[in-house]
Motif scaffolding. Structure first.
Motif, PDB file in Angstrom:
ATOM      1  N   UNK A 119       0.878  -1.164   0.000  1.00 28.89           N
ATOM      2  CA  UNK A 119       0.000   0.000   0.000  1.00 28.89           C
ATOM      3  C   UNK A 119       0.919   1.218   0.000  1.00 28.89           C
ATOM      4  N   UNK A 120       0.610   2.177  -0.887  1.00 32.44           N
ATOM      5  CA  UNK A 120       1.503   3.321  -1.043  1.00 32.44           C
ATOM      6  C   UNK A 120       0.750   4.626  -1.180  1.00 32.44           C
ATOM      7  N   UNK A 121       1.494   5.681  -0.986  1.00 29.35           N
ATOM      8  CA  UNK A 121       0.995   7.037  -1.212  1.00 29.35           C
ATOM      9  C   UNK A 121       1.821   7.627  -2.345  1.00 29.35           C
ATOM     10  N   UNK A 122       1.140   8.168  -3.341  1.00 31.77           N
ATOM     11  CA  UNK A 122       1.858   8.793  -4.444  1.00 31.77           C
ATOM     12  C   UNK A 122       1.010   9.908  -5.016  1.00 31.77           C
ATOM     13  N   UNK A 123       1.505  11.128  -4.871  1.00 32.18           N
ATOM     14  CA  UNK A 123       0.801  12.292  -5.407  1.00 32.18           C
ATOM     15  C   UNK A 123       1.832  13.351  -5.776  1.00 32.18           C
ATOM     16  N   UNK A 124       1.375  14.532  -6.062  1.00 28.23           N
ATOM     17  CA  UNK A 124       2.287  15.601  -6.499  1.00 28.23           C
ATOM     18  C   UNK A 124       3.240  16.049  -5.396  1.00 28.23           C
ATOM     19  N   UNK A 125       2.919  15.751  -4.158  1.00 31.19           N
ATOM     20  CA  UNK A 125       3.752  16.172  -3.031  1.00 31.19           C
ATOM     21  C   UNK A 125       4.973  15.275  -2.825  1.00 31.19           C
ATOM     22  N   UNK A 126       4.969  14.091  -3.416  1.00 25.78           N
ATOM     23  CA  UNK A 126       6.079  13.157  -3.214  1.00 25.78           C
ATOM     24  C   UNK A 126       6.769  12.879  -4.547  1.00 25.78           C
ATOM     25  N   UNK A 127       8.111  12.911  -4.590  1.00 21.91           N
ATOM     26  CA  UNK A 127       8.825  12.671  -5.850  1.00 21.91           C
ATOM     27  C   UNK A 127       8.694  11.219  -6.328  1.00 21.91           C
ATOM     28  N   UNK A 128       8.544  10.307  -5.394  1.00 23.18           N
ATOM     29  CA  UNK A 128       8.320   8.896  -5.728  1.00 23.18           C
ATOM     30  C   UNK A 128       7.357   8.320  -4.702  1.00 23.18           C
ATOM     31  N   UNK A 129       6.771   7.151  -4.997  1.00 20.64           N
ATOM     32  CA  UNK A 129       5.803   6.587  -4.054  1.00 20.64           C
ATOM     33  C   UNK A 129       6.391   6.348  -2.660  1.00 20.64           C
ATOM     34  N   UNK A 130       5.601   6.660  -1.649  1.00 28.30           N
ATOM     35  CA  UNK A 130       5.953   6.357  -0.266  1.00 28.30           C
ATOM     36  C   UNK A 130       5.283   5.032   0.060  1.00 28.30           C
ATOM     37  N   UNK A 131       6.071   4.022   0.375  1.00 31.84           N
ATOM     38  CA  UNK A 131       5.529   2.694   0.675  1.00 31.84           C
ATOM     39  C   UNK A 131       5.047   2.689   2.121  1.00 31.84           C
ATOM     40  N   UNK A 132       3.738   2.760   2.301  1.00 38.61           N
ATOM     41  CA  UNK A 132       3.164   2.846   3.636  1.00 38.61           C
ATOM     42  C   UNK A 132       3.251   1.519   4.378  1.00 38.61           C
ATOM     43  N   UNK A 133       3.019   0.433   3.667  1.00 35.44           N
ATOM     44  CA  UNK A 133       3.156  -0.917   4.244  1.00 35.44           C
ATOM     45  C   UNK A 133       3.395  -1.891   3.093  1.00 35.44           C
ATOM     46  N   UNK A 134       4.307  -2.827   3.293  1.00 33.55           N
ATOM     47  CA  UNK A 134       4.598  -3.827   2.259  1.00 33.55           C
ATOM     48  C   UNK A 134       4.808  -5.177   2.933  1.00 33.55           C
ATOM     49  N   UNK A 135       4.411  -6.227   2.244  1.00 33.99           N
ATOM     50  CA  UNK A 135       4.710  -7.576   2.727  1.00 33.99           C
ATOM     51  C   UNK A 135       5.138  -8.431   1.530  1.00 33.99           C
ATOM     52  N   UNK A 136       6.033  -9.361   1.808  1.00 35.29           N
ATOM     53  CA  UNK A 136       6.577 -10.256   0.786  1.00 35.29           C
ATOM     54  C   UNK A 136       6.372 -11.704   1.214  1.00 35.29           C
ATOM     55  N   UNK A 137       6.313 -12.576   0.228  1.00 37.66           N
ATOM     56  CA  UNK A 137       6.398 -14.009   0.498  1.00 37.66           C
ATOM     57  C   UNK A 137       7.528 -14.539  -0.379  1.00 37.66           C
ATOM     58  N   UNK A 138       8.675 -14.717   0.227  1.00 37.22           N
ATOM     59  CA  UNK A 138       9.851 -15.193  -0.500  1.00 37.22           C
ATOM     60  C   UNK A 138      10.274 -16.572   0.019  1.00 37.22           C
ATOM     61  N   UNK A 139       9.331 -17.277   0.631  1.00 34.12           N
ATOM     62  CA  UNK A 139       9.632 -18.550   1.280  1.00 34.12           C
ATOM     63  C   UNK A 139      10.122 -19.629   0.315  1.00 34.12           C
ATOM     64  N   UNK A 140       9.760 -19.523  -0.954  1.00 37.11           N
ATOM     65  CA  UNK A 140      10.182 -20.563  -1.894  1.00 37.11           C
ATOM     66  C   UNK A 140      11.599 -20.336  -2.427  1.00 37.11           C
ATOM     67  N   UNK A 141      12.195 -19.225  -2.052  1.00 39.08           N
ATOM     68  CA  UNK A 141      13.557 -18.923  -2.482  1.00 39.08           C
ATOM     69  C   UNK A 141      14.547 -19.373  -1.421  1.00 39.08           C
ATOM     70  N   UNK A 142      15.778 -19.603  -1.843  1.00 44.80           N
ATOM     71  CA  UNK A 142      16.828 -20.006  -0.920  1.00 44.80           C
ATOM     72  C   UNK A 142      17.105 -18.912   0.104  1.00 44.80           C
ATOM     73  N   UNK A 143      17.613 -19.309   1.259  1.00 48.18           N
ATOM     74  CA  UNK A 143      17.855 -18.398   2.360  1.00 48.18           C
ATOM     75  C   UNK A 143      18.689 -17.190   1.931  1.00 48.18           C
ATOM     76  N   UNK A 144      19.737 -17.419   1.157  1.00 50.57           N
ATOM     77  CA  UNK A 144      20.640 -16.335   0.771  1.00 50.57           C
ATOM     78  C   UNK A 144      20.061 -15.446  -0.327  1.00 50.57           C
ATOM     79  N   UNK A 145      19.022 -15.904  -1.014  1.00 47.03           N
ATOM     80  CA  UNK A 145      18.395 -15.118  -2.075  1.00 47.03           C
ATOM     81  C   UNK A 145      17.259 -14.238  -1.562  1.00 47.03           C
ATOM     82  N   UNK A 146      16.724 -14.549  -0.415  1.00 44.13           N
ATOM     83  CA  UNK A 146      15.504 -13.894   0.065  1.00 44.13           C
ATOM     84  C   UNK A 146      15.627 -12.379   0.195  1.00 44.13           C
ATOM     85  N   UNK A 147      16.721 -11.904   0.725  1.00 44.20           N
ATOM     86  CA  UNK A 147      16.892 -10.466   0.889  1.00 44.20           C
ATOM     87  C   UNK A 147      16.905  -9.761  -0.469  1.00 44.20           C
TER      88      UNK A 147
END
Length: 162
Positions: free
Chosen positions: A15-43
């Motif tokens: 979920x993000x905020x993006x309008x004329x007041x911000x040069x790029x989107x502000x990520x208000x909240x983000x979640x990932x599911x990277x569980x199928x990737x190897x431990x060293x690849x997740x980041x």
């Protein structure tokens, strides 16, 4: 970010905020599911997903579905400046993720009305419902009534033809 063959997967939601007041989107909240990737690849995969959410959110107008390599970006950007981006694999049903995006965006706007507009830094609005719903929707057939009915019909067809 290729998911296992035959699976449907949501890799990230933001979920993000993006309008004329911000040069790029502000990520208000983000979640990932990277569980199928190897431990060293997740980041690294998480960073790529975050960047992709930011880029797609900055380019989207209204409701858009954008295909890129092996995944699909489902974007909903309101004229108020708040939006949501979901990154799924190609097999994930667009109708299901579209409904989830609209539901989450509406809930977020009600819960954070008047506060999200003031956020100028990433991760300024903790929204646990995003994480919860993303986890629930990893198996769309369990949460979507139409998919469940279709699955039941397909199973009945198989039994009748035997």
């Amino acid at each position: 970010f290729k998911s296992k063959e035959g699976t449907m997967k949501i890799s990230a939601m933001c979920i993000m905020r993006f309008d004329r007041e911000t040069p790029e989107p502000v990520l208000l909240h983000i979640c990932h599911d990277v569980s199928e990737h190897g431990w060293f690849q997740r980041s690294t995969v998480s960073q790529v997903l975050t960047a992709t959410c930011r880029i797609m959110g900055s380019r989207a107008k209204g409701t858009q579905v954008i295909a890129y390599k092996s995944y699909i970006c489902h974007c909903v950007m309101h004229t108020t400046g708040v939006g949501i981006v979901a990154i799924t694999d190609k097999e994930y049903p667009a109708r299901v993720i579209g409904g989830l995006n609209r539901e989450l965006l509406e809930t977020f706007q009600k819960e954070f009305d008047g506060r999200w507009q003031k956020c100028t830094k990433d991760y300024g609005c903790k929204f646990p419902a995003l994480d919860t719903r993303m986890a629930e929707y990893q198996k769309p057939a369990k949460v979507d009534k139409m998919m469940k009915i279709q699955g039941d019909l397909d199973e009945t067809k198989v039994i009748l033809t035997q």
